[in-house]
Write a protein that holds these residues in place. Structure first.
Motif, PDB file in Angstrom:
ATOM      1  N   GLU A  22       0.634  -1.026   0.048  1.00 35.83           N
ATOM      2  CA  GLU A  22       0.032  -0.075   0.081  1.00 35.83           C
ATOM      3  C   GLU A  22       0.955   1.264  -0.103  1.00 35.83           C
ATOM      4  O   GLU A  22       0.869   2.276  -0.825  1.00 35.83           O
ATOM      5  CB  GLU A  22      -0.956   0.091   1.360  1.00 35.83           C
ATOM      6  CG  GLU A  22      -1.927   1.203   1.144  1.00 35.83           C
ATOM      7  CD  GLU A  22      -2.893   0.936   2.327  1.00 35.83           C
ATOM      8  OE1 GLU A  22      -3.176   2.014   3.123  1.00 35.83           O
ATOM      9  OE2 GLU A  22      -3.625  -0.260   2.518  1.00 35.83           O
ATOM     10  N   THR A  23       1.759   1.440   0.820  1.00 29.34           N
ATOM     11  CA  THR A  23       2.787   2.374   0.955  1.00 29.34           C
ATOM     12  C   THR A  23       4.174   1.955   1.408  1.00 29.34           C
ATOM     13  O   THR A  23       4.318   0.919   1.823  1.00 29.34           O
ATOM     14  CB  THR A  23       2.340   3.319   2.148  1.00 29.34           C
ATOM     15  OG1 THR A  23       2.347   2.904   3.337  1.00 29.34           O
ATOM     16  CG2 THR A  23       0.826   4.027   1.806  1.00 29.34           C
ATOM     17  N   THR A  33       4.100  -0.725   4.245  1.00 29.28           N
ATOM     18  CA  THR A  33       2.674  -1.004   4.822  1.00 29.28           C
ATOM     19  C   THR A  33       1.949  -1.819   3.920  1.00 29.28           C
ATOM     20  O   THR A  33       1.753  -1.423   2.531  1.00 29.28           O
ATOM     21  CB  THR A  33       2.112   0.345   5.249  1.00 29.28           C
ATOM     22  OG1 THR A  33       2.867   0.969   6.128  1.00 29.28           O
ATOM     23  CG2 THR A  33       0.650   0.054   5.859  1.00 29.28           C
ATOM     24  N   THR A  35      -1.696  -3.969   2.541  1.00 32.41           N
ATOM     25  CA  THR A  35      -3.182  -3.407   2.207  1.00 32.41           C
ATOM     26  C   THR A  35      -3.905  -4.191   3.668  1.00 32.41           C
ATOM     27  O   THR A  35      -4.873  -3.531   3.770  1.00 32.41           O
ATOM     28  CB  THR A  35      -3.911  -4.292   1.107  1.00 32.41           C
ATOM     29  OG1 THR A  35      -3.474  -5.336   1.228  1.00 32.41           O
ATOM     30  CG2 THR A  35      -3.135  -3.283  -0.252  1.00 32.41           C
ATOM     31  N   ASN A  36      -3.289  -4.941   4.308  1.00 27.92           N
ATOM     32  CA  ASN A  36      -3.655  -5.610   5.369  1.00 27.92           C
ATOM     33  C   ASN A  36      -3.440  -4.810   6.760  1.00 27.92           C
ATOM     34  O   ASN A  36      -3.918  -5.020   7.869  1.00 27.92           O
ATOM     35  CB  ASN A  36      -3.811  -6.986   5.620  1.00 27.92           C
ATOM     36  CG  ASN A  36      -2.320  -7.349   5.859  1.00 27.92           C
ATOM     37  OD1 ASN A  36      -1.370  -6.532   6.052  1.00 27.92           O
ATOM     38  ND2 ASN A  36      -1.909  -8.688   5.879  1.00 27.92           N
ATOM     39  N   GLY A  37      -2.818  -3.703   6.618  1.00 25.10           N
ATOM     40  CA  GLY A  37      -2.269  -2.827   7.800  1.00 25.10           C
ATOM     41  C   GLY A  37      -0.870  -3.614   8.183  1.00 25.10           C
ATOM     42  O   GLY A  37      -0.257  -2.745   9.182  1.00 25.10           O
ATOM     43  N   LYS A  38      -0.310  -4.604   7.947  1.00 20.61           N
ATOM     44  CA  LYS A  38       1.073  -4.975   8.581  1.00 20.61           C
ATOM     45  C   LYS A  38       2.095  -4.371   7.897  1.00 20.61           C
ATOM     46  O   LYS A  38       1.886  -3.934   6.786  1.00 20.61           O
ATOM     47  CB  LYS A  38       1.214  -6.572   8.171  1.00 20.61           C
ATOM     48  CG  LYS A  38       2.375  -7.218   8.536  1.00 20.61           C
ATOM     49  CD  LYS A  38       2.316  -8.802   8.202  1.00 20.61           C
ATOM     50  CE  LYS A  38       3.616  -9.354   8.854  1.00 20.61           C
ATOM     51  NZ  LYS A  38       3.598 -10.827   8.565  1.00 20.61           N
ATOM     52  N   LYS A  39       2.861  -4.029   8.897  1.00 22.01           N
ATOM     53  CA  LYS A  39       3.978  -3.220   8.557  1.00 22.01           C
ATOM     54  C   LYS A  39       5.418  -4.017   8.551  1.00 22.01           C
ATOM     55  O   LYS A  39       5.531  -4.730   9.373  1.00 22.01           O
ATOM     56  CB  LYS A  39       4.297  -2.143   9.397  1.00 22.01           C
ATOM     57  CG  LYS A  39       3.074  -1.087   9.277  1.00 22.01           C
ATOM     58  CD  LYS A  39       3.344  -0.013  10.216  1.00 22.01           C
ATOM     59  CE  LYS A  39       2.470   1.241  10.187  1.00 22.01           C
ATOM     60  NZ  LYS A  39       2.221   2.047   9.042  1.00 22.01           N
TER      61      LYS A  39
END
Length: 65
Positions: A22-23, A33, A35-39
């Motif tokens: 995502e980012t 990061t 798409t599921n929020g995991k970093k």
């Protein structure tokens, strides 16, 4: 899929599904990061990751022709 290296980890290299990114931030370590929020914190620079994702996507589209 792209190969990345975890920062300061025993299982250093792993394959990441580039479609889940995502980012990408430099804080100064590179943080991806998903798409599921995991970093994920990796050794590669954001520029290297972007280049690897672009190569991956080019390879996919090249094979579709």
């Amino acid at each position: 899929m792209i190969r990345v290296t975890r920062l300061k980890s025993q299982d250093r290299d792993f394959i990441l599904n580039a479609e889940l990114i995502e980012t990408i931030e430099a804080t100064p370590d590179t943080v991806i990061t998903l798409t599921n929020g995991k970093k994920l914190i990796v050794e590669e620079t954001p520029q290297e990751i972007v280049r690897n994702v672009m190569e991956y996507r080019r390879a996919i589209f090249r094979n579709l022709r």
